[in-house]
Write a protein that holds these residues in place. Structure first.
Motif, PDB file in Angstrom:
ATOM      1  N   ARG A 194       0.821  -1.213   0.000  1.00  0.00           N
ATOM      2  CA  ARG A 194       0.000   0.000   0.000  1.00  0.00           C
ATOM      3  C   ARG A 194       0.857   1.267   0.000  1.00  0.00           C
ATOM      4  NH1 ARG A 194      -3.387  -0.907   5.285  1.00  0.00           N
ATOM      5  NH2 ARG A 194      -1.372  -1.745   5.937  1.00  0.00           N
ATOM      6  N   ASN A 195       0.227   2.379  -0.340  1.00  0.00           N
ATOM      7  CA  ASN A 195       0.883   3.671  -0.186  1.00  0.00           C
ATOM      8  C   ASN A 195       0.985   4.009   1.301  1.00  0.00           C
ATOM      9  OD1 ASN A 195       1.119   4.070  -2.985  1.00  0.00           O
ATOM     10  ND2 ASN A 195      -0.921   4.985  -3.105  1.00  0.00           N
ATOM     11  N   PHE A 196       1.900   4.909   1.627  1.00  0.00           N
ATOM     12  CA  PHE A 196       2.114   5.257   3.031  1.00  0.00           C
ATOM     13  C   PHE A 196       2.501   6.725   3.137  1.00  0.00           C
ATOM     14  CE2 PHE A 196       6.166   4.060   1.274  1.00  0.00           C
ATOM     15  CZ  PHE A 196       7.028   5.026   1.773  1.00  0.00           C
ATOM     16  N   VAL A 197       2.384   7.233   4.348  1.00  0.00           N
ATOM     17  CA  VAL A 197       2.821   8.583   4.663  1.00  0.00           C
ATOM     18  C   VAL A 197       3.584   8.528   5.986  1.00  0.00           C
ATOM     19  CG1 VAL A 197       2.159  10.956   5.178  1.00  0.00           C
ATOM     20  CG2 VAL A 197       0.822   9.618   3.531  1.00  0.00           C
ATOM     21  N   ILE A 198       4.818   9.043   5.984  1.00  0.00           N
ATOM     22  CA  ILE A 198       5.599   9.151   7.214  1.00  0.00           C
ATOM     23  C   ILE A 198       5.504  10.599   7.693  1.00  0.00           C
ATOM     24  CG2 ILE A 198       7.879   8.942   8.271  1.00  0.00           C
ATOM     25  CD1 ILE A 198       8.553   6.847   6.140  1.00  0.00           C
ATOM     26  N   ASN A 199       4.767  10.802   8.775  1.00  0.00           N
ATOM     27  CA  ASN A 199       4.588  12.139   9.342  1.00  0.00           C
ATOM     28  C   ASN A 199       5.632  12.352  10.433  1.00  0.00           C
ATOM     29  OD1 ASN A 199       2.005  12.910   7.961  1.00  0.00           O
ATOM     30  ND2 ASN A 199       1.286  11.081   9.019  1.00  0.00           N
ATOM     31  N   TYR A 200       6.696  13.061  10.116  1.00  0.00           N
ATOM     32  CA  TYR A 200       7.770  13.229  11.080  1.00  0.00           C
ATOM     33  C   TYR A 200       7.704  14.559  11.824  1.00  0.00           C
ATOM     34  CZ  TYR A 200       9.938  15.712   7.149  1.00  0.00           C
ATOM     35  OH  TYR A 200      10.194  16.572   6.097  1.00  0.00           O
ATOM     36  N   LYS A 201       6.977  15.530  11.288  1.00  0.00           N
ATOM     37  CA  LYS A 201       6.713  16.786  11.986  1.00  0.00           C
ATOM     38  C   LYS A 201       5.365  17.301  11.494  1.00  0.00           C
ATOM     39  CE  LYS A 201       9.738  19.845  13.103  1.00  0.00           C
ATOM     40  NZ  LYS A 201      10.743  20.936  13.072  1.00  0.00           N
ATOM     41  N   ARG A 202       4.781  18.230  12.210  1.00  0.00           N
ATOM     42  CA  ARG A 202       3.509  18.805  11.791  1.00  0.00           C
ATOM     43  C   ARG A 202       3.629  19.380  10.376  1.00  0.00           C
ATOM     44  NH1 ARG A 202      -0.915  20.541  14.626  1.00  0.00           N
ATOM     45  NH2 ARG A 202       0.197  20.234  16.605  1.00  0.00           N
ATOM     46  N   ASN A 203       2.745  18.907   9.492  1.00  0.00           N
ATOM     47  CA  ASN A 203       2.695  19.364   8.103  1.00  0.00           C
ATOM     48  C   ASN A 203       3.949  19.036   7.295  1.00  0.00           C
ATOM     49  OD1 ASN A 203       0.118  20.541   8.542  1.00  0.00           O
ATOM     50  ND2 ASN A 203       1.087  22.392   9.360  1.00  0.00           N
ATOM     51  N   GLU A 204       4.750  18.074   7.769  1.00  0.00           N
ATOM     52  CA  GLU A 204       5.924  17.634   7.023  1.00  0.00           C
ATOM     53  C   GLU A 204       5.884  16.108   6.928  1.00  0.00           C
ATOM     54  OE1 GLU A 204       9.702  19.336   7.980  1.00  0.00           O
ATOM     55  OE2 GLU A 204       8.796  21.110   8.881  1.00  0.00           O
ATOM     56  N   GLU A 205       6.063  15.592   5.723  1.00  0.00           N
ATOM     57  CA  GLU A 205       5.884  14.150   5.531  1.00  0.00           C
ATOM     58  C   GLU A 205       6.766  13.636   4.401  1.00  0.00           C
ATOM     59  OE1 GLU A 205       2.020  14.340   2.556  1.00  0.00           O
ATOM     60  OE2 GLU A 205       1.666  14.403   4.724  1.00  0.00           O
ATOM     61  N   LEU A 206       6.913  12.321   4.362  1.00  0.00           N
ATOM     62  CA  LEU A 206       7.619  11.619   3.295  1.00  0.00           C
ATOM     63  C   LEU A 206       6.720  10.496   2.792  1.00  0.00           C
ATOM     64  CD1 LEU A 206      11.100  11.432   5.051  1.00  0.00           C
ATOM     65  CD2 LEU A 206      10.642  12.679   2.929  1.00  0.00           C
ATOM     66  N   HIS A 247      14.799  14.447  17.851  1.00  0.00           N
ATOM     67  CA  HIS A 247      15.764  13.954  18.827  1.00  0.00           C
ATOM     68  C   HIS A 247      15.431  12.518  19.234  1.00  0.00           C
ATOM     69  CE1 HIS A 247      17.065  18.117  19.104  1.00  0.00           C
ATOM     70  NE2 HIS A 247      15.800  18.465  19.287  1.00  0.00           N
ATOM     71  N   LEU A 248      16.332  11.918  20.004  1.00  0.00           N
ATOM     72  CA  LEU A 248      16.110  10.575  20.529  1.00  0.00           C
ATOM     73  C   LEU A 248      14.761  10.493  21.238  1.00  0.00           C
ATOM     74  CD1 LEU A 248      19.540   9.472  22.058  1.00  0.00           C
ATOM     75  CD2 LEU A 248      18.357   8.410  20.144  1.00  0.00           C
ATOM     76  N   ASP A 249      14.078   9.390  21.001  1.00  0.00           N
ATOM     77  CA  ASP A 249      12.798   9.052  21.635  1.00  0.00           C
ATOM     78  C   ASP A 249      11.609   9.811  21.044  1.00  0.00           C
ATOM     79  OD1 ASP A 249      14.088   7.275  23.320  1.00  0.00           O
ATOM     80  OD2 ASP A 249      14.329   8.738  24.920  1.00  0.00           O
ATOM     81  N   ASN A 250      11.850  10.770  20.135  1.00  0.00           N
ATOM     82  CA  ASN A 250      10.705  11.411  19.469  1.00  0.00           C
ATOM     83  C   ASN A 250       9.895  10.365  18.721  1.00  0.00           C
ATOM     84  OD1 ASN A 250      12.082  14.674  18.487  1.00  0.00           O
ATOM     85  ND2 ASN A 250      11.438  13.888  20.461  1.00  0.00           N
ATOM     86  N   THR A 251       8.584  10.551  18.681  1.00  0.00           N
ATOM     87  CA  THR A 251       7.684   9.612  18.016  1.00  0.00           C
ATOM     88  C   THR A 251       7.415  10.060  16.586  1.00  0.00           C
ATOM     89  OG1 THR A 251       6.624   9.008  20.099  1.00  0.00           O
ATOM     90  CG2 THR A 251       5.401   8.555  18.078  1.00  0.00           C
ATOM     91  N   ILE A 252       7.467   9.092  15.667  1.00  0.00           N
ATOM     92  CA  ILE A 252       7.161   9.318  14.255  1.00  0.00           C
ATOM     93  C   ILE A 252       5.950   8.464  13.899  1.00  0.00           C
ATOM     94  CG2 ILE A 252       8.040   9.198  11.895  1.00  0.00           C
ATOM     95  CD1 ILE A 252       9.671  11.069  13.677  1.00  0.00           C
ATOM     96  N   GLN A 253       5.000   9.045  13.182  1.00  0.00           N
ATOM     97  CA  GLN A 253       3.775   8.329  12.828  1.00  0.00           C
ATOM     98  C   GLN A 253       3.804   7.918  11.359  1.00  0.00           C
ATOM     99  OE1 GLN A 253      -0.064   9.439  14.671  1.00  0.00           O
ATOM    100  NE2 GLN A 253      -0.739   9.927  12.593  1.00  0.00           N
TER     101      GLN A 253
END
Length: 257
Positions: A194-206, A247-253
């Motif tokens: 499937r397609n995916f979206v990596i949301n690493y910061k608000r309004n920023e994605e890969l 940084h370390l331990d930050n959560t990525i969705q």
């Protein structure tokens, strides 16, 4: 020549690592001491587990891995000697080893160290002696009591969800690349094409996985699976840690369609 590796959060500024090496060398001749890293963030067992997990199996069978991370002397502190896949691991029962091993170890020994002063440098006063005993050829069963379990942590294993994953930054390398606690196999099995979206910061994605850093222009952001098979977020010839403020331990969705 026997090999002893060292992994610690002691840094290289002070004399602590030198003490450990001196203690080992005073107990055995012709031992090869290899530094894996002494720059683990203080008390960060997750970071230590990641480094050791991805390096120990490159050493010959019989290698002794001494781990001194979050190695405090407390009344209830257990010192462990563990046999896992023909390697010896010596350290504190603080949850690190449960993050390191994929299978239950062949043998777990709780070291009988007698009364050690509260002010003791436990790595030098107990763990180095265990290393010396192994190098001297002593039976590991003679060094303590066989136990069946160790303190358990599950930080390196993100929970399953068909449409959403929340993963964490578990390591930042010297280039500032952000390594996540999700492997390629885990990612692809969940993705299922499937397609995916990596949301690493608000309004920023890969939305794409690159093969190499050079797949994007210099200064551009990307994600790829590194040589150890973990997903990482990076900037081509840039420092993602600094430029993205992660940084370390930050959560990525990660969201899947």
């Amino acid at each position: 020549m026997p090999i002893v590796t060292l992994t610690s959060d002691l840094g290289n500024k002070d004399y602590y690592v030198a003490i450990i090496k001196g203690k080992i060398l005073s107990q055995a001749e012709n031992v090869n001491i290899v530094d894996i890293s002494h720059e683990i963030a203080p008390f960060n067992i997750q970071e230590a587990a990641f480094l050791l997990k991805n390096s120990f199996f490159h050493f010959p069978a019989g290698t002794i891995h001494l781990v001194s991370v979050h190695a405090e002397k407390r009344e209830a502190t257990k010192c462990l000697l563990i046999l896992y896949k023909k390697h010896y691991f010596v350290g504190i029962d603080n949850g690190l080893f449960s993050l390191l091993f994929d299978e239950h170890p062949q043998k777990i020994i709780e070291i009988q160290n007698g009364k050690v002063p509260a002010s003791s440098f436990i790595t030098k006063d107990v763990l180095c002696d265990v290393v010396g005993d192994i190098l001297a050829g002593k039976s590991i069963e003679s060094l303590g009591n066989v136990i069946q379990s160790i303190e358990s942590k599950t930080y390196l294993n993100p929970p399953d969800n068909a449409y959403l994953m929340r993963v964490n930054i578990i390591y930042i390398d010297r280039f500032g690349n952000l390594i996540l606690n999700i492997t390629k196999d885990k990612f692809e099995n969940t993705r299922a094409g499937r397609n995916f979206v990596i949301n690493y910061k608000r309004n920023e994605e890969l939305r794409e996985i690159s093969d190499t850093y050079g797949d994007v222009s210099e200064g551009e952001r990307l994600c790829l699976f590194n040589a150890s098979g973990y997903l990482e977020i990076a900037i081509n010839k840039g420092n993602a840690n600094q430029l993205l403020g992660l940084h370390l331990d930050n959560t990525i969705q990660i969201e899947f369609e």
